[in-house]
Design a protein around this motif. Structure first.
Motif, PDB file in Angstrom:
ATOM      1  N   ASP A 139       0.789  -1.221  -0.188  1.00  0.00           N
ATOM      2  CA  ASP A 139       0.044   0.032   0.101  1.00  0.00           C
ATOM      3  C   ASP A 139       0.834   1.015  -0.075  1.00  0.00           C
ATOM      4  O   ASP A 139       1.536   1.659   0.892  1.00  0.00           O
ATOM      5  CB  ASP A 139      -0.913  -0.003   1.259  1.00  0.00           C
ATOM      6  N   HIS A 140       0.782   2.093  -1.002  1.00  0.00           N
ATOM      7  CA  HIS A 140       1.776   3.301  -1.297  1.00  0.00           C
ATOM      8  C   HIS A 140       0.972   4.137  -2.206  1.00  0.00           C
ATOM      9  O   HIS A 140       0.183   3.888  -3.000  1.00  0.00           O
ATOM     10  CB  HIS A 140       3.132   2.988  -1.602  1.00  0.00           C
ATOM     11  N   THR A 141       1.550   5.416  -2.063  1.00  0.00           N
ATOM     12  CA  THR A 141       1.280   6.494  -3.015  1.00  0.00           C
ATOM     13  C   THR A 141       2.537   6.996  -3.412  1.00  0.00           C
ATOM     14  O   THR A 141       3.573   6.829  -2.762  1.00  0.00           O
ATOM     15  CB  THR A 141       0.612   7.897  -2.385  1.00  0.00           C
ATOM     16  N   THR A 142       2.710   7.668  -4.747  1.00  0.00           N
ATOM     17  CA  THR A 142       4.120   8.074  -5.343  1.00  0.00           C
ATOM     18  C   THR A 142       3.821   9.425  -5.782  1.00  0.00           C
ATOM     19  O   THR A 142       2.835   9.655  -6.374  1.00  0.00           O
ATOM     20  CB  THR A 142       4.512   6.995  -6.410  1.00  0.00           C
ATOM     21  N   PHE A 155      -4.131  14.829   1.135  1.00  0.00           N
ATOM     22  CA  PHE A 155      -5.768  15.235   0.945  1.00  0.00           C
ATOM     23  C   PHE A 155      -6.582  14.076   0.418  1.00  0.00           C
ATOM     24  O   PHE A 155      -7.645  13.883   0.906  1.00  0.00           O
ATOM     25  CB  PHE A 155      -5.756  16.370  -0.007  1.00  0.00           C
ATOM     26  N   GLU A 156      -6.236  13.100  -0.364  1.00  0.00           N
ATOM     27  CA  GLU A 156      -6.852  12.022  -0.915  1.00  0.00           C
ATOM     28  C   GLU A 156      -7.038  10.939  -0.060  1.00  0.00           C
ATOM     29  O   GLU A 156      -8.218   9.912  -0.320  1.00  0.00           O
ATOM     30  CB  GLU A 156      -6.390  11.641  -2.133  1.00  0.00           C
ATOM     31  N   GLY A 157      -6.395  10.647   1.058  1.00  0.00           N
ATOM     32  CA  GLY A 157      -6.600   9.650   2.058  1.00  0.00           C
ATOM     33  C   GLY A 157      -5.318   8.960   2.590  1.00  0.00           C
ATOM     34  O   GLY A 157      -4.415   9.364   2.200  1.00  0.00           O
ATOM     35  N   GLU A 158      -5.535   8.144   3.443  1.00  0.00           N
ATOM     36  CA  GLU A 158      -4.419   7.130   4.379  1.00  0.00           C
ATOM     37  C   GLU A 158      -3.888   6.458   3.147  1.00  0.00           C
ATOM     38  O   GLU A 158      -4.253   5.912   2.408  1.00  0.00           O
ATOM     39  CB  GLU A 158      -4.716   6.669   5.409  1.00  0.00           C
TER      40      GLU A 158
END
Length: 453
Positions: A139-142, A155-158
């Protein structure tokens, strides 16, 4: 009540700059209960304006209203605005805190941050780690300096992990930003126009990535880079140091052993034959080392890392093969905005090369390219409003040098100069702002011109 006390008691957030980072900070600020005002000195894109209206965020474009800006309790500024700008100096003189967007976003998350910086290679390493995390289904964002801003991500979430490419300009505006894993790939002269033309100022800026780390965090760094190792010796770094090297054998960290990447951390060893890497060149082997080391620290399975390193497709505008026309390979390296990046590109050329170079010079020293130009370059096509420094630097290195002022013209000239078996390489070694919006625009124009041949 004094001025500084007024700023502490209220939650009025002013965003300077309406780009991707400014938009993210504005939306996150509104979400967190700030009274937000965004001020952009240029034209605000219609999509950005609509987004601000949707979130009921007040804004201005085409100039700055200082009375509204000085009413802030906190200012988040675009990385493009230097600390020496008169407006910034005035804001700070009023006791108002000025921070970067990554600092603002980090104040609203306790999540695992993996942050990558360096003069060159940071987009490739960030994209490679992203690919590994995708294959591992972590689970990650980049984002950060590429893609979505950090503030937009928050802003978009955990998310369990935040993978960020960060620039020196972003790091200049941090106070508490704290990555769990920080990576410094290299520090070579770049953006010196923003650092009083002093390399040591630029080095200090890059090293800020580790300033808030503690003994539970990791600093992955290039031990072959003298600027980095000298800085580490002088600084009181709390993080666990994990070096990587292309030149020496290391007991701990990452190195080359018998044409294998060899990584030893926490008494666990990872190996991978360099010939199986999908991205080629010495610099990409170093990039793969850094990305693999970070992935190993995140406890991703070794086989998953190996699989990812063989399937990664590279980054747009970075040594990107465009087309082969009449047995001539056209290569887009528009992301090479400094001499060091172009050094890597020229070093990987195995065929005679027609080199397209030029743009906005940021204090470049071209002498380190002489040996590679003599060895690999058959002709130079200059592309810029002012090519005098390039003509002076390389006029005696090649028999043919042509000045051009548009991408279509540059590609047509290169087409005439190249023969079967040659490369045509766009690797500008300069910023793009004289003739293009940014390096992406320059790269796309190159690809379009090649496809139009």
């Amino acid at each position: 009540m004094n001025q500084s006390q007024k700023h502490i008691d209220r939650k009025r957030l002013v965003i300077l700059g309406g780009g991707i980072s400014g938009m993210g900070a504005a939306m996150l600020g509104a979400q967190k209960g700030y009274d937000v005002f965004l001020s952009d000195g240029g034209d605000l894109g219609s999509a950005f304006a609509k987004a601000l209206q949707k979130h009921s965020i007040t804004y201005e474009s085409g100039g700055h209203s200082m009375d509204k800006i000085l009413d802030a309790s906190l200012v988040v500024k675009s990385p493009g605005i230097p600390d020496t700008a008169a407006m910034i100096l005035k804001i700070k003189s009023e006791g108002i805190e000025v921070i970067s967007e990554i600092e603002f976003a980090s104040r609203f998350t306790e999540e695992n941050i993996i942050a990558v910086t360096g003069a060159n290679g940071k987009t490739t390493v960030t994209s490679l780690i992203d690919h590994i995390l995708n294959v591992a289904e972590l689970d990650h964002t980049t984002g950060g300096n590429i893609g979505k801003s950090f503030a937009q991500q928050v802003f978009e979430g955990e998310s369990e992990n935040r993978l960020l490419e960060v620039s020196s300009f972003q790091l200049d505006g941090i106070t508490s930003f704290k990555p769990h894993i920080a990576i410094i790939l290299n520090i070579t002269p770049d953006h010196l126009d923003r650092y009083d033309y002093k390399f040591e100022n630029y080095v200090a800026s890059k090293m800020r990535i580790t300033m808030n780390q503690d003994e539970n965090d990791y600093l992955i760094y290039n031990i072959d880079d003298i600027a980095i190792t000298d800085a580490i010796e002088k600084l009181d770094i709390k993080a666990q140091l994990i070096p990587f090297s292309m030149e020496r054998e290391l007991k701990t960290g990452a190195c080359l052993l018998d044409n294998n990447i060899h990584i030893n951390t926490h008494n666990s060893v990872f190996t991978m034959p360099t010939e199986k890497l999908s991205i080629k060149g010495k610099h990409n082997t170093a990039n793969a080392m850094a990305a693999s080391t970070a992935s190993k620290l995140l406890q991703i399975r070794k086989e998953t890392i190996r699989q990812s390193l063989t399937s990664f497709e590279g980054v747009e505008h970075r040594l990107e093969n465009v087309l082969k026309i009449n047995k001539v390979q056209y290569i887009n390296d528009s992301k090479a905005t400094n001499v060091n990046a172009t050094y890597y590109a020229l070093d990987t050329m195995e065929q005679p090369t027609v080199w397209i170079v030029g743009g906005v010079d940021k204090g470049n020293n071209y002498s380190e390219l002489y040996s590679l130009v003599n060895r690999n370059v058959k002709a130079i096509v200059c592309l810029g409003e002012d090519n005098s420094k390039i003509v002076e630097a390389f006029g005696n290195c090649v028999e043919q040098m042509v000045e051009t002022s548009s991408m279509e013209d540059a590609v047509r000239v290169a087409y005439k100069l190249a023969q079967a078996g040659d490369n045509v390489l766009l690797s500008p070694a300069c910023a793009s702002f004289d003739l293009f919006k940014n390096y992406e625009d320059r790269g796309r124009q190159f690809k379009n011109a090649v496809r139009g041949l």
